[in-house]
Design a protein around this motif. Structure first.
Motif, mmCIF file in Angstrom:
data_model
loop_
_atom_site.group_PDB
_atom_site.id
_atom_site.type_symbol
_atom_site.label_atom_id
_atom_site.label_comp_id
_atom_site.label_asym_id
_atom_site.label_seq_id
_atom_site.Cartn_x
_atom_site.Cartn_y
_atom_site.Cartn_z
ATOM 1 N N PRO A 196 43.891 -28.260 78.795
ATOM 2 C CA PRO A 196 44.417 -28.490 80.142
ATOM 3 C C PRO A 196 44.709 -29.932 80.531
ATOM 4 C CG PRO A 196 42.068 -28.029 80.233
ATOM 5 C CD PRO A 196 42.486 -27.824 78.812
ATOM 6 N N SER A 197 44.083 -30.926 79.912
ATOM 7 C CA SER A 197 44.288 -32.301 80.370
ATOM 8 C C SER A 197 45.612 -32.885 79.885
ATOM 9 C CB SER A 197 43.128 -33.195 79.922
ATOM 10 O OG SER A 197 43.029 -33.199 78.503
ATOM 11 N N GLU A 198 45.886 -32.777 78.591
ATOM 12 C CA GLU A 198 47.114 -33.335 78.017
ATOM 13 C C GLU A 198 47.884 -32.328 77.169
ATOM 14 O OE1 GLU A 198 46.021 -36.788 75.854
ATOM 15 O OE2 GLU A 198 45.100 -37.793 77.562
ATOM 16 N N GLY A 199 47.357 -31.140 77.018
ATOM 17 C CA GLY A 199 48.022 -30.136 76.198
ATOM 18 C C GLY A 199 47.985 -30.451 74.723
ATOM 19 N N ARG A 200 46.935 -31.117 74.254
ATOM 20 C CA ARG A 200 46.877 -31.571 72.858
ATOM 21 C C ARG A 200 46.769 -30.415 71.873
ATOM 22 N NH1 ARG A 200 41.869 -35.497 73.312
ATOM 23 N NH2 ARG A 200 41.256 -33.779 74.708
ATOM 24 N N TYR A 201 46.230 -29.283 72.312
ATOM 25 C CA TYR A 201 46.038 -28.153 71.409
ATOM 26 C C TYR A 201 46.511 -26.863 72.078
ATOM 27 C CZ TYR A 201 42.586 -31.609 69.841
ATOM 28 O OH TYR A 201 41.957 -32.773 69.471
ATOM 29 N N LEU A 202 46.832 -25.898 71.223
ATOM 30 C CA LEU A 202 47.068 -24.530 71.664
ATOM 31 C C LEU A 202 46.038 -23.647 70.970
ATOM 32 C CD1 LEU A 202 48.714 -22.253 73.050
ATOM 33 C CD2 LEU A 202 50.123 -22.166 70.967
ATOM 34 N N ALA A 203 45.240 -22.934 71.744
ATOM 35 C CA ALA A 203 44.243 -22.015 71.195
ATOM 36 C C ALA A 203 44.744 -20.586 71.355
ATOM 37 C CB ALA A 203 42.908 -22.181 71.918
ATOM 38 N N TYR A 204 44.601 -19.782 70.297
ATOM 39 C CA TYR A 204 45.019 -18.384 70.386
ATOM 40 C C TYR A 204 44.078 -17.510 69.569
ATOM 41 C CZ TYR A 204 47.122 -18.735 65.683
ATOM 42 O OH TYR A 204 47.338 -18.899 64.334
ATOM 43 N N PRO A 205 43.859 -16.255 69.999
ATOM 44 C CA PRO A 205 42.986 -15.340 69.257
ATOM 45 C C PRO A 205 43.674 -14.813 68.007
ATOM 46 C CG PRO A 205 43.801 -14.280 71.233
ATOM 47 C CD PRO A 205 44.313 -15.680 71.266
ATOM 48 N N ASN A 206 42.918 -14.758 66.918
ATOM 49 C CA ASN A 206 43.456 -14.280 65.648
ATOM 50 C C ASN A 206 42.373 -13.462 64.950
ATOM 51 O OD1 ASN A 206 44.888 -13.832 63.322
ATOM 52 N ND2 ASN A 206 44.891 -15.970 62.636
ATOM 53 N N ASN A 207 42.396 -12.161 65.189
ATOM 54 C CA ASN A 207 41.380 -11.247 64.678
ATOM 55 C C ASN A 207 40.006 -11.634 65.244
ATOM 56 O OD1 ASN A 207 40.227 -9.114 63.371
ATOM 57 N ND2 ASN A 207 40.662 -9.817 61.314
ATOM 58 N N GLU A 209 38.493 -14.568 65.183
ATOM 59 C CA GLU A 209 38.326 -15.997 65.404
ATOM 60 C C GLU A 209 39.376 -16.511 66.375
ATOM 61 O OE1 GLU A 209 38.688 -17.381 61.392
ATOM 62 O OE2 GLU A 209 40.855 -17.737 61.581
ATOM 63 N N VAL A 210 39.160 -17.724 66.860
ATOM 64 C CA VAL A 210 40.144 -18.415 67.692
ATOM 65 C C VAL A 210 40.673 -19.587 66.882
ATOM 66 C CG1 VAL A 210 40.542 -19.742 69.791
ATOM 67 C CG2 VAL A 210 39.015 -17.767 69.856
ATOM 68 N N THR A 211 41.987 -19.685 66.772
ATOM 69 C CA THR A 211 42.632 -20.748 66.007
ATOM 70 C C THR A 211 43.156 -21.822 66.940
ATOM 71 O OG1 THR A 211 43.273 -19.190 64.272
ATOM 72 C CG2 THR A 211 44.455 -21.283 64.354
ATOM 73 N N LEU A 212 42.949 -23.081 66.550
ATOM 74 C CA LEU A 212 43.398 -24.233 67.338
ATOM 75 C C LEU A 212 44.544 -24.907 66.602
ATOM 76 C CD1 LEU A 212 42.205 -25.283 70.037
ATOM 77 C CD2 LEU A 212 41.152 -27.128 68.732
ATOM 78 N N LEU A 213 45.710 -25.016 67.265
ATOM 79 C CA LEU A 213 46.884 -25.662 66.683
ATOM 80 C C LEU A 213 47.100 -27.037 67.305
ATOM 81 C CD1 LEU A 213 49.518 -22.751 66.627
ATOM 82 C CD2 LEU A 213 47.922 -23.420 64.826
ATOM 83 N N GLU A 214 47.562 -27.995 66.488
ATOM 84 C CA GLU A 214 47.924 -29.320 66.980
ATOM 85 C C GLU A 214 49.230 -29.232 67.766
ATOM 86 O OE1 GLU A 214 46.391 -32.150 66.795
ATOM 87 O OE2 GLU A 214 44.993 -32.121 65.105
ATOM 88 N N TYR A 215 49.292 -29.986 68.847
ATOM 89 C CA TYR A 215 50.480 -30.030 69.690
ATOM 90 C C TYR A 215 51.671 -30.602 68.919
ATOM 91 C CZ TYR A 215 53.255 -31.269 73.870
ATOM 92 O OH TYR A 215 54.243 -31.384 74.823
ATOM 93 N N GLU A 216 52.819 -29.988 69.036
ATOM 94 C CA GLU A 216 54.109 -30.374 68.460
ATOM 95 C C GLU A 216 54.222 -30.129 66.955
ATOM 96 O OE1 GLU A 216 55.078 -34.358 69.832
ATOM 97 O OE2 GLU A 216 56.243 -33.471 71.488
ATOM 98 N N THR A 217 53.201 -30.493 66.156
ATOM 99 C CA THR A 217 53.276 -30.189 64.728
ATOM 100 C C THR A 217 52.955 -28.730 64.466
ATOM 101 O OG1 THR A 217 50.935 -30.714 64.285
ATOM 102 C CG2 THR A 217 52.539 -32.539 64.198
ATOM 103 N N TRP A 218 52.143 -28.131 65.336
ATOM 104 C CA TRP A 218 51.697 -26.750 65.259
ATOM 105 C C TRP A 218 50.964 -26.447 63.961
ATOM 106 C CZ3 TRP A 218 51.857 -26.238 70.032
ATOM 107 C CH2 TRP A 218 52.969 -26.627 70.785
ATOM 108 N N GLY A 219 50.354 -27.484 63.393
ATOM 109 C CA GLY A 219 49.488 -27.286 62.243
ATOM 110 C C GLY A 219 48.091 -26.890 62.694
ATOM 111 N N GLN A 220 47.382 -26.121 61.874
ATOM 112 C CA GLN A 220 46.046 -25.658 62.240
ATOM 113 C C GLN A 220 45.044 -26.795 62.180
ATOM 114 O OE1 GLN A 220 44.720 -21.839 60.620
ATOM 115 N NE2 GLN A 220 42.706 -22.740 60.215
ATOM 116 N N ARG A 221 44.321 -27.009 63.272
ATOM 117 C CA ARG A 221 43.306 -28.058 63.313
ATOM 118 C C ARG A 221 41.938 -27.517 62.936
ATOM 119 N NH1 ARG A 221 42.105 -33.056 65.432
ATOM 120 N NH2 ARG A 221 39.949 -33.303 66.185
ATOM 121 N N MET A 222 41.530 -26.397 63.555
ATOM 122 C CA MET A 222 40.237 -25.791 63.256
ATOM 123 C C MET A 222 40.201 -24.366 63.790
ATOM 124 S SD MET A 222 37.922 -27.913 66.039
ATOM 125 C CE MET A 222 36.373 -27.267 65.421
ATOM 126 N N THR A 223 39.160 -23.632 63.426
ATOM 127 C CA THR A 223 38.962 -22.273 63.929
ATOM 128 C C THR A 223 37.566 -22.151 64.513
ATOM 129 O OG1 THR A 223 38.197 -21.463 61.789
ATOM 130 C CG2 THR A 223 40.558 -21.263 62.264
#
Length: 434
Positions: A196-207, A209-223
């Motif tokens: 919510p502060s800068e939109g640095r990550y996008l979190a989404y449910p995936n089975n 676990e919850v997956t965290l994507l990097e902003y703009e690159t959309w690469g996986q950061r962590m789960t």
């Protein structure tokens, strides 16, 4: 401190139920399958305000002293708050609205529908700012980044999509959503969230676990996951500070993680394992999380940050902090509370009579509080009268079997004092003016 769970409350008839907070964190707002919108001061509020908006209400959102409700006529209807007067229609769809979302940094509403469309709209209405129409199934959810540069949608065709708002083009697709052909059959609604502060990550449910994507690159950061999570995660939400992440499963589990370390601060089990349909953080940043389930129940979790937090300071002194115990200990705890003369929360027949029937002496500090009393309680349902401090009175009718009839809310203009209820008739009685 451990996460504490308050007892569930009846909020709406069985079916999909949504929840949000007012921006000051002072009120919880729910809507449900009975077509009512209810405004709660707290989960323990017995005198919540109730407003009927139609046959059903599938989504609710609060922004800048206005309420936005998805009604059964496939519209996003705006209401003033707290007066609850109609204040225009933001947008319409040709099928049911499935979600309305916004945040404090966004001057727009994200709206999704069963008609395979998602829109970004101005809160004042007018033509959509951006319409996402490349979906091949019912759109289940939407998320907007704080900079209003990207949006994300999940769809019953099995795909999560990320969109560039400036170019109005899709930039990424991820297969992570169980395929369904209608929103009402979806167990996993795949609710995503941007940090919510800068939109640095996008979190989404995936089975599981919850997956965290990097902003703009959309690469996986962590789960984020935990060994206790036993089924698919349906939704996730960042805390207002962005340092914590909550997620719920289709079996009613709710887990909270610290984002930086990935540490799980706690997992709460739903007492009846019902699917959680919506979760909402209190904007105060006090570690309080409200949630609703498919049976129309409202619950709340305290101390979700897993340590001493503002939740302790903000909680009223008379709020009971409950940690769910094993079923085998319920009777022992009940007996212990009953035998404790010094416990303010002890079970007392006299106390129950005073609270439900209005008997006994009223304490000084309660004289100005709204009054609620039962007018009828039988095998068909419950009729209750609520009288506010300003003298306004309403009558709520709740049916035990929601297939018989949805709940009814009436203004008590004639000051009815008695009621009788059958499967086909509601009878109200008041004094005459003779």
């Amino acid at each position: 401190m451990k996460i504490d769970s308050r007892p569930l409350r009846y909020a709406h008839a069985e079916g999909y139920t949504d929840v949000c907070y007012t921006e000051d964190g002072q009120h919880i707002i729910t809507c449900g399958n009975d077509g009512d919108v209810r405004i709660w001061v707290d989960i323990k509020d017995d005198d919540r305000n109730s407003h009927c908006v139609g046959e059903s209400a599938t989504a609710v959102c609060f922004k800048d002293k206005r309420l936005y409700v998805a009604t059964d006529n496939h519209a996003v209807q705006a209401y003033t708050f707290p007066a609850f007067d109609k204040d225009g229609i933001v947008t319409r769809f040709t099928a049911s609205v499935t979600q309305i979302m916004t945040s404090t940094k966004i001057e727009a509403l994200g709206c999704t529908s069963e008609n395979m469309e998602a829109k970004i709209c101005s809160p004042e209405g007018g033509a959509p700012l951006f319409m996402m129409s490349e979906h091949k199934g019912p759109v289940l959810s939407i998320a907007l980044c704080p900079q209003m540069k990207y949006s994300s949608t999940s769809c019953g065709d099995g795909m999560l999509r990320i969109w560039d708002i400036d170019t109005q083009k899709m930039v990424k697709e991820i297969a992570c959503v169980p395929k369904i052909n209608t929103f009402y059959s979806a167990k996993v609604v795949c609710r995503m969230d941007f940090e919510p502060s800068e939109g640095r990550y996008l979190a989404y449910p995936n089975n599981r676990e919850v997956t965290l994507l990097e902003y703009e690159t959309w690469g996986q950061r962590m789960t984020f996951t935990h060994s206790s999570i036993k089924c698919a995660i349906s939704q996730c939400r960042f805390s207002p500070c962005g340092q914590y992440l909550a997620a719920s499963t289709i079996a009613g589990q709710i887990a909270v993680w610290e984002v930086q370390s990935g540490t799980c601060t706690g997992i709460i089990e739903h007492p009846t394992s019902h699917n959680v349909t919506a979760i909402a953080w209190n904007p105060k940043g006090n570690g309080v999380l409200a949630y609703c389930d498919v049976s129309g129940q409202l619950g709340a979790l305290m101390n979700c940050y897993g340590k001493d937090s503002k939740a302790d300071a903000d909680a009223p002194d008379d709020v009971e902090m409950v940690e769910r115990a094993d079923d085998g200990n319920d009777l022992d705890n009940l007996i212990e509370n009953y035998n404790s003369d010094d416990d303010d929360n002890a079970i007392s027949l006299e106390k129950l009579k005073n609270e439900t029937l209005g008997l006994g002496t009223v304490r000084d500090e309660d004289e100005s509080r709204p009054v609620s009393r039962y007018m009828c309680w039988n095998d068909i349902g419950i009729v209750r009268c609520h009288t506010q401090e300003n003298g306004e009175s309403t009558i709520d009718v709740e049916f035990h079997d929601t297939n018989l009839h949805h709940g009814i809310n009436l203004n008590n203009y004639l000051n009815h004092t008695m009621a009788s209820l059958s499967a086909s008739v509601l009878v109200l009685a008041c004094e005459t003016s003779r």
